[in-house]
Design a protein around this motif. Structure first.
Motif, mmCIF file in Angstrom:
data_model
loop_
_atom_site.group_PDB
_atom_site.id
_atom_site.type_symbol
_atom_site.label_atom_id
_atom_site.label_comp_id
_atom_site.label_asym_id
_atom_site.label_seq_id
_atom_site.Cartn_x
_atom_site.Cartn_y
_atom_site.Cartn_z
ATOM 1 N N ARG A 2 2.106 4.633 0.537
ATOM 2 C CA ARG A 2 2.370 5.828 -0.277
ATOM 3 C C ARG A 2 3.360 5.493 -1.394
ATOM 4 O O ARG A 2 4.203 4.619 -1.256
ATOM 5 C CB ARG A 2 2.928 6.951 0.601
ATOM 6 C CG ARG A 2 1.934 7.435 1.643
ATOM 7 C CD ARG A 2 2.421 8.693 2.346
ATOM 8 N NE ARG A 2 1.501 9.103 3.382
ATOM 9 C CZ ARG A 2 0.411 9.831 3.184
ATOM 10 N NH1 ARG A 2 0.122 10.231 1.954
ATOM 11 N NH2 ARG A 2 -0.381 10.162 4.173
ATOM 12 N N ILE A 3 3.248 6.227 -2.471
ATOM 13 C CA ILE A 3 4.079 5.971 -3.636
ATOM 14 C C ILE A 3 4.258 7.273 -4.396
ATOM 15 O O ILE A 3 3.464 8.222 -4.255
ATOM 16 C CB ILE A 3 3.420 4.885 -4.530
ATOM 17 C CG1 ILE A 3 4.408 4.359 -5.555
ATOM 18 C CG2 ILE A 3 2.154 5.409 -5.180
ATOM 19 C CD1 ILE A 3 3.909 3.126 -6.281
ATOM 20 N N ARG A 7 4.301 7.298 -10.507
ATOM 21 C CA ARG A 7 4.341 5.853 -10.727
ATOM 22 C C ARG A 7 3.083 5.162 -10.219
ATOM 23 O O ARG A 7 2.971 3.943 -10.311
ATOM 24 C CB ARG A 7 5.564 5.239 -10.013
ATOM 25 C CG ARG A 7 6.889 5.753 -10.533
ATOM 26 C CD ARG A 7 8.059 4.986 -9.904
ATOM 27 N NE ARG A 7 7.986 3.565 -10.245
ATOM 28 C CZ ARG A 7 7.770 2.592 -9.354
ATOM 29 N NH1 ARG A 7 7.599 2.906 -8.084
ATOM 30 N NH2 ARG A 7 7.725 1.324 -9.741
ATOM 31 N N ARG A 8 2.150 5.929 -9.687
ATOM 32 C CA ARG A 8 0.987 5.295 -9.057
ATOM 33 C C ARG A 8 0.185 4.446 -10.041
ATOM 34 O O ARG A 8 -0.152 3.296 -9.767
ATOM 35 C CB ARG A 8 0.082 6.361 -8.446
ATOM 36 C CG ARG A 8 -1.015 5.769 -7.546
ATOM 37 C CD ARG A 8 -2.147 6.730 -7.337
ATOM 38 N NE ARG A 8 -2.908 6.900 -8.574
ATOM 39 C CZ ARG A 8 -3.684 7.937 -8.831
ATOM 40 N NH1 ARG A 8 -3.781 8.926 -7.966
ATOM 41 N NH2 ARG A 8 -4.359 8.017 -9.966
ATOM 42 N N ASP A 13 -1.721 -0.688 -12.087
ATOM 43 C CA ASP A 13 -1.987 -1.624 -13.181
ATOM 44 C C ASP A 13 -1.364 -2.988 -12.901
ATOM 45 O O ASP A 13 -1.954 -4.034 -13.212
ATOM 46 C CB ASP A 13 -1.450 -1.058 -14.499
ATOM 47 C CG ASP A 13 -2.285 0.099 -15.030
ATOM 48 O OD1 ASP A 13 -3.461 0.206 -14.613
ATOM 49 O OD2 ASP A 13 -1.757 0.890 -15.835
ATOM 50 N N GLN A 14 -0.157 -2.999 -12.331
ATOM 51 C CA GLN A 14 0.480 -4.272 -11.992
ATOM 52 C C GLN A 14 -0.348 -5.029 -10.948
ATOM 53 O O GLN A 14 -0.534 -6.247 -11.048
ATOM 54 C CB GLN A 14 1.903 -4.018 -11.475
ATOM 55 C CG GLN A 14 2.840 -3.463 -12.533
ATOM 56 C CD GLN A 14 4.175 -3.038 -11.954
ATOM 57 O OE1 GLN A 14 4.304 -2.831 -10.747
ATOM 58 N NE2 GLN A 14 5.184 -2.899 -12.824
ATOM 59 N N LEU A 63 -1.334 7.733 -3.012
ATOM 60 C CA LEU A 63 -1.738 6.612 -2.169
ATOM 61 C C LEU A 63 -2.302 5.471 -2.996
ATOM 62 O O LEU A 63 -2.998 5.684 -3.997
ATOM 63 C CB LEU A 63 -2.810 7.062 -1.161
ATOM 64 C CG LEU A 63 -2.404 8.129 -0.157
ATOM 65 C CD1 LEU A 63 -3.649 8.699 0.512
ATOM 66 C CD2 LEU A 63 -1.475 7.539 0.887
ATOM 67 N N ILE A 64 -1.988 4.236 -2.579
ATOM 68 C CA ILE A 64 -2.614 3.031 -3.118
ATOM 69 C C ILE A 64 -3.063 2.198 -1.932
ATOM 70 O O ILE A 64 -2.336 2.048 -0.946
ATOM 71 C CB ILE A 64 -1.639 2.221 -3.998
ATOM 72 C CG1 ILE A 64 -1.390 2.956 -5.323
ATOM 73 C CG2 ILE A 64 -2.188 0.823 -4.292
ATOM 74 C CD1 ILE A 64 -0.462 2.215 -6.253
#
Length: 411
Positions: A2-3, A7-8, A13-14, A63-64
């Protein structure tokens, strides 16, 4: 993981740049493509030579996720978001009924296992093998193993647990539902349809700091089930011709110990009592016996082996409250444990005084035992049909560990 939703996209992208680097610098050839399915934008790094070699990156709300399968990634993100994974388990009537009176809206975890699903597949395979009239010896052995394992161990349909962490405490409830075939299993006879615990408050007593009370275990039936599994070479110690029966024939101490264990049938009570001035916490074990006379004979053989082959010193003492003999086992002048049979019970403690005082609380008929009160204050319910109850304070378990470890070291 989770984030912060704000900023997700930056973090995604990073991670995309990392995956582009993997594709560019890897030894294999990779292709990169992205798509949006089920509302999840997914970047896939795919090997051109191995269709199963891929890394998938996706994000949704806060979420990522990274996965080796885009399908699993999308389902996992939906599940973590609070939706359904579309496998349908959480919506199944059986699942809902299992947790209906087992959990609450504040549960922080759930466990749901269905061993019967796997056993059903094994049973279908066993039915196929049973229908084959001719087969090589190895396949016949597998067929016999499958049949014995299924008849012995196929007893559990569902295992479910749920609970919540409350500060330094974890409260959990669990349920084990048996299959319709469970009553035909030899293991079931060791545990099933046993009477509930009687007089728990009296047995535990006011001086207890930890206890385990279990009414309804037939160790003889457990050993018979092990022998049956061993007969088809299923157990790990069954190496070549070595069997439990042969080990008993060649090892007098093991044979005597198992004879004594087979006699335990009924209530088993293990507890640790509060320390007294100058005396450490007292561990006490009491187990109901099927045939006290046969148990005395097995105990005498076990004590004889401990003296002859175990290298331990044993002294005989008469228990003050009866005519039975207790055996004080020691090594290098240090008392390891004391064991004896009083009436129809096997008793084990650190010293003779512990055995003689093990029944001091039997006159306590009050339900207001401090330990049981602590259980109920914690939200633990003691049911009228309960067969097993346990309360463990870690510090008070150490005396049991000392008895076992010192005895094994000296033997």
């Amino acid at each position: 993981f989770r984030i912060d939703p704000a900023r997700r996209n930056v973090v995604a992208d990073q991670l995309k740049r990392v995956l582009y680097g993997v594709a560019a610098l890897g030894e294999s050839d990779f292709e990169i493509h992205s798509d949006t399915l089920d509302g999840v934008e997914t970047l896939v790094v795919q090997s051109t030579t191995d269709p199963y070699a891929q890394i998938c990156l996706g994000g949704r709300k806060d979420l990522i996720g990274l996965s080796t399968s885009s399908r699993i990634l999308r389902r996992s993100l939906r599940l973590l978001e609070g939706g359904s994974s579309d496998w349908g388990l959480a919506l199944a009537p059986d699942y809902s009924a299992t947790f209906a009176d087992l959990s609450g809206p504040e549960d922080s975890f759930r466990l749901y296992l269905r061993p019967s699903v796997y056993f059903d597949q094994l049973r279908r395979l066993s039915d196929v093998l049973q229908g084959m009239s001719e087969m090589p010896d190895e396949q016949q052995r597998i067929r016999d193993q499958l049949g014995t394992v299924l008849d012995t161990l196929d007893i559990v349909d569902v295992v479910a647990a749920s609970g919540k962490a409350r500060g330094v405490r974890l409260d959990a409830d669990f349920r084990i539902r048996l299959t319709d075939r469970a009553r035909d299993s030899s293991v079931y006879s060791a545990f099933g349809e046993q009477p509930p615990i009687q007089n728990l408050a009296r047995d535990v007593g006011e001086q207890a700091t930890s206890f385990l009370a279990w009414n309804g275990i037939d160790f003889g039936a457990v050993l018979r089930a092990l022998v049956r599994l061993e007969s088809v070479g299923f157990l790990p110690w069954n190496d070549g011709d070595e069997t439990l029966s042969k080990a008993r024939d060649s090892h007098a101490g093991l044979d005597a110990f198992l004879d004594l264990l087979e006699n335990v049938d009924g209530r088993v009570l293990a507890l640790t009592r509060k320390p007294r001035p100058g005396i450490p916490p007292a561990p006490i074990l009491r187990a109901e016996l099927r045939d006290p006379d046969a148990a005395r004979e097995a105990l005498a053989r076990l004590i004889g082996w401990l003296k002859a082959d175990g290298g331990l010193a044993v002294s005989d003492s008469v228990v003050a409250k009866g005519k039975d003999t207790a055996f004080v086992v020691s090594a290098a002048g240090i008392e390891l444990f004391t064991v004896g049979i009083q009436g129809n019970e096997l008793s084990l403690g650190r010293s003779l005084a512990d055995l003689e005082s093990s029944g001091d609380d039997e006159g306590n008929q009050s339900d207001d035992v401090p330990l049981l009160s602590r259980l109920q204050e914690s939200g633990v319910k003691l049911h009228p049909s309960q067969q097993l109850a346990c309360f463990v304070d870690v510090d008070s378990v150490r005396p049991w560990m000392e008895i076992v470890s010192l005895s094994l070291i000296h033997i």
